[in-house]
Write a protein that holds these residues in place. Structure first.
Motif, short mmCIF file in Angstrom:
data_model
loop_
_atom_site.label_atom_id
_atom_site.label_comp_id
_atom_site.label_asym_id
_atom_site.label_seq_id
_atom_site.Cartn_x
_atom_site.Cartn_y
_atom_site.Cartn_z
N GLY A 1 0.93 -1.22 0.01
CA GLY A 1 0.06 -0.05 0.10
C GLY A 1 0.88 1.35 0.01
O GLY A 1 0.36 2.16 -0.71
N LEU A 2 1.90 1.26 0.79
CA LEU A 2 2.89 2.33 0.55
C LEU A 2 3.36 2.64 -0.65
O LEU A 2 3.42 3.85 -1.10
CB LEU A 2 4.14 2.10 1.81
CG LEU A 2 3.97 2.35 2.97
CD1 LEU A 2 4.88 1.72 3.86
CD2 LEU A 2 3.61 4.01 3.29
N TYR A 3 3.77 1.65 -1.46
CA TYR A 3 4.48 1.87 -2.61
C TYR A 3 3.18 2.41 -3.76
O TYR A 3 3.24 3.16 -4.42
CB TYR A 3 4.92 0.32 -3.29
CG TYR A 3 6.29 0.17 -2.54
CD1 TYR A 3 7.55 0.86 -2.46
CD2 TYR A 3 6.41 -1.27 -2.18
CE1 TYR A 3 8.47 0.44 -1.86
CE2 TYR A 3 7.73 -1.55 -1.61
CZ TYR A 3 8.52 -0.71 -1.45
OH TYR A 3 9.75 -1.06 -0.96
N GLN B 1 0.59 8.23 5.31
CA GLN B 1 0.58 8.48 6.71
C GLN B 1 -0.07 7.51 7.54
O GLN B 1 0.56 6.93 8.80
CB GLN B 1 0.10 9.84 7.29
CG GLN B 1 0.79 11.11 6.37
CD GLN B 1 0.32 12.49 6.86
OE1 GLN B 1 -1.00 12.28 7.16
NE2 GLN B 1 1.02 13.25 6.39
N TYR B 2 -1.36 6.92 7.09
CA TYR B 2 -1.89 6.07 7.88
C TYR B 2 -0.99 4.65 7.85
O TYR B 2 -1.25 3.96 8.97
CB TYR B 2 -3.32 5.72 7.12
CG TYR B 2 -4.02 4.46 7.61
CD1 TYR B 2 -4.64 4.27 8.83
CD2 TYR B 2 -3.98 3.52 6.69
CE1 TYR B 2 -5.39 3.46 9.24
CE2 TYR B 2 -4.41 2.08 7.06
CZ TYR B 2 -5.27 2.16 8.13
OH TYR B 2 -5.98 1.02 8.68
N TYR B 3 -0.60 4.23 6.73
CA TYR B 3 0.17 3.09 6.72
C TYR B 3 1.66 3.09 7.70
O TYR B 3 1.88 1.99 8.28
CB TYR B 3 0.70 2.85 5.29
CG TYR B 3 -0.25 1.92 4.43
CD1 TYR B 3 -0.93 0.86 5.10
CD2 TYR B 3 -0.89 2.59 3.26
CE1 TYR B 3 -1.92 0.16 4.24
CE2 TYR B 3 -1.76 1.83 2.61
CZ TYR B 3 -2.24 0.69 3.05
OH TYR B 3 -3.44 0.13 2.27
N ASP B 4 2.11 4.34 7.94
CA ASP B 4 3.25 4.70 8.82
C ASP B 4 2.69 4.28 10.07
O ASP B 4 3.46 3.65 10.85
CB ASP B 4 3.69 6.01 8.36
CG ASP B 4 5.00 6.33 9.20
OD1 ASP B 4 6.05 5.78 9.21
OD2 ASP B 4 4.90 7.24 10.02
N ARG B 5 1.61 5.00 10.41
CA ARG B 5 1.32 4.52 11.81
C ARG B 5 0.68 3.09 12.02
O ARG B 5 1.11 2.63 13.12
CB ARG B 5 0.02 5.49 12.09
CG ARG B 5 0.25 6.99 12.22
CD ARG B 5 -0.86 7.69 12.66
NE ARG B 5 -2.10 7.39 12.08
CZ ARG B 5 -2.52 8.42 11.06
NH1 ARG B 5 -1.72 9.53 10.80
NH2 ARG B 5 -3.54 8.37 10.47
N SER B 6 0.14 2.53 11.12
CA SER B 6 0.13 1.11 11.14
C SER B 6 1.18 0.25 11.46
O SER B 6 1.37 -0.86 12.10
CB SER B 6 -0.70 0.53 9.96
OG SER B 6 -2.05 1.48 9.85
#
Length: 304
Positions: free
Chosen positions: A14-16, A288-293
């Motif tokens: 998802g980040l990519y 940002q959401y994936y980073d927190r997850s």
């Protein structure tokens, strides 16, 4: 642990995907900005960006069915990227300058359908897709010029000038070519220069053509042209582009004392810029959401 690894893998994917979306929207934003910056550039042709998705990935799950060890759940696009930028060769508005060395081209060239013999109905972008799915493009006309290295180039910028030797030059100093493939030289006073609608230079004393004329090139496949900057295009393969000089039957007019404005739609450009900015922000929030997850998965769940 296996489920945790799978979850992290999904989040990395998802980040990519979100990062690819941000890069695409940034390039889209840059393209629109370029169009807006050239909204008052004579003969400028708007550039549109074309984006497409990465190859789709097949999502499946094993187990859950005694008779089928692999169940297909569907497909997922793994990102998007900016594939290319395409120049739009639509006719720009023509404005009067009353300057004898200013020229504008107005053309609406037609192509007959080989099957019916009727003119092909091109859309507003100069494109037509036949029943066989093959796209056809409306031919476009250009002034033919020669750069400082002696290479032939093409432009819609008719903001010409005359140097001390009487040579007709573009605003960037390129020589304007005549139908004989030689630079055009103006004899006599510049304010007496007269060119008719076919590009023929007229003797103001007799009112008859002098035999010299501007070289107006017709490009059958304009999307074979490569933008070089300063309103100039080059053609690497003249055969593929279908380059020829204008013919008497072409629906085309050379207008002296006029200039063609850019074909940039300012209102649509602002809408496109806002859409690109909001799409960029949306992808940024996803990252940002994936980073927190990922932070929770690694630093909290991982310790358990």
């Amino acid at each position: 642990m296996i489920r945790l690894e799978r979850g992290i893998t999904f989040m990395l994917r998802g980040l990519y995907t979100a990062a690819a979306g941000m890069i695409t929207q940034q390039r889209r934003h840059d393209t629109v900005t370029q169009n807006i910056a050239n909204i008052n550039t004579t003969g400028y042709k708007q550039v549109d960006s074309v984006a497409r998705s990465f190859p789709e990935a097949l999502i499946s799950v094993t187990g859950g069915d005694a008779n089928n060890s692999e169940r297909k759940l569907g497909k997922l696009n793994t990102g998007v990227f900016m594939e290319e930028s395409i120049s739009m060769f639509l006719q720009g508005d023509v404005t009067e300058t009353n300057k004898s060395t200013d020229f504008a081209l107005q053309s609406d060239l037609t192509v007959n359908d080989p099957a019916t013999g009727q003119p092909i109905p091109f859309d507003a972008n100069g494109k037509y897709v036949g029943e066989d799915g093959v796209p056809l493009y409306q031919p476009q006309s250009f002034f033919t010029v020669q750069d400082n290295q002696g290479q032939v180039r093409y432009t819609r910028d008719g903001n010409f000038k005359v140097n001390a030797d009487g040579q007709l030059l573009t605003s960037t100093g390129f020589q304007v070519l005549g139908a004989n493939n030689q630079p055009v030289t103006i004899q006599g006073a510049i304010d007496k220069l007269k060119v008719d609608g076919q590009g023929r230079i007229i003797n103001t004393t007799t009112g008859m053509p002098t035999g010299a004329s501007l070289a107006i090139s017709v490009v059958s496949q304009p999307y074979e042209m490569v933008r070089e900057g300063n309103g100039v295009f080059r053609i690497d393969n003249a055969d593929a582009a279908g380059v020829r000089l204008r013919a008497n039957g072409d629906n085309m007019d050379v207008r002296q004392g006029y200039l063609e404005r850019s074909n940039v739609n300012s209102a649509q450009s602002m809408v496109d810029m806002n859409l690109a900015s909001r799409a960029y922000e949306s992808n940024q929030k996803v990252i940002q959401y994936y980073d927190r997850s990922l932070d929770k998965a690694v630093n909290e769940i991982g310790r358990v």
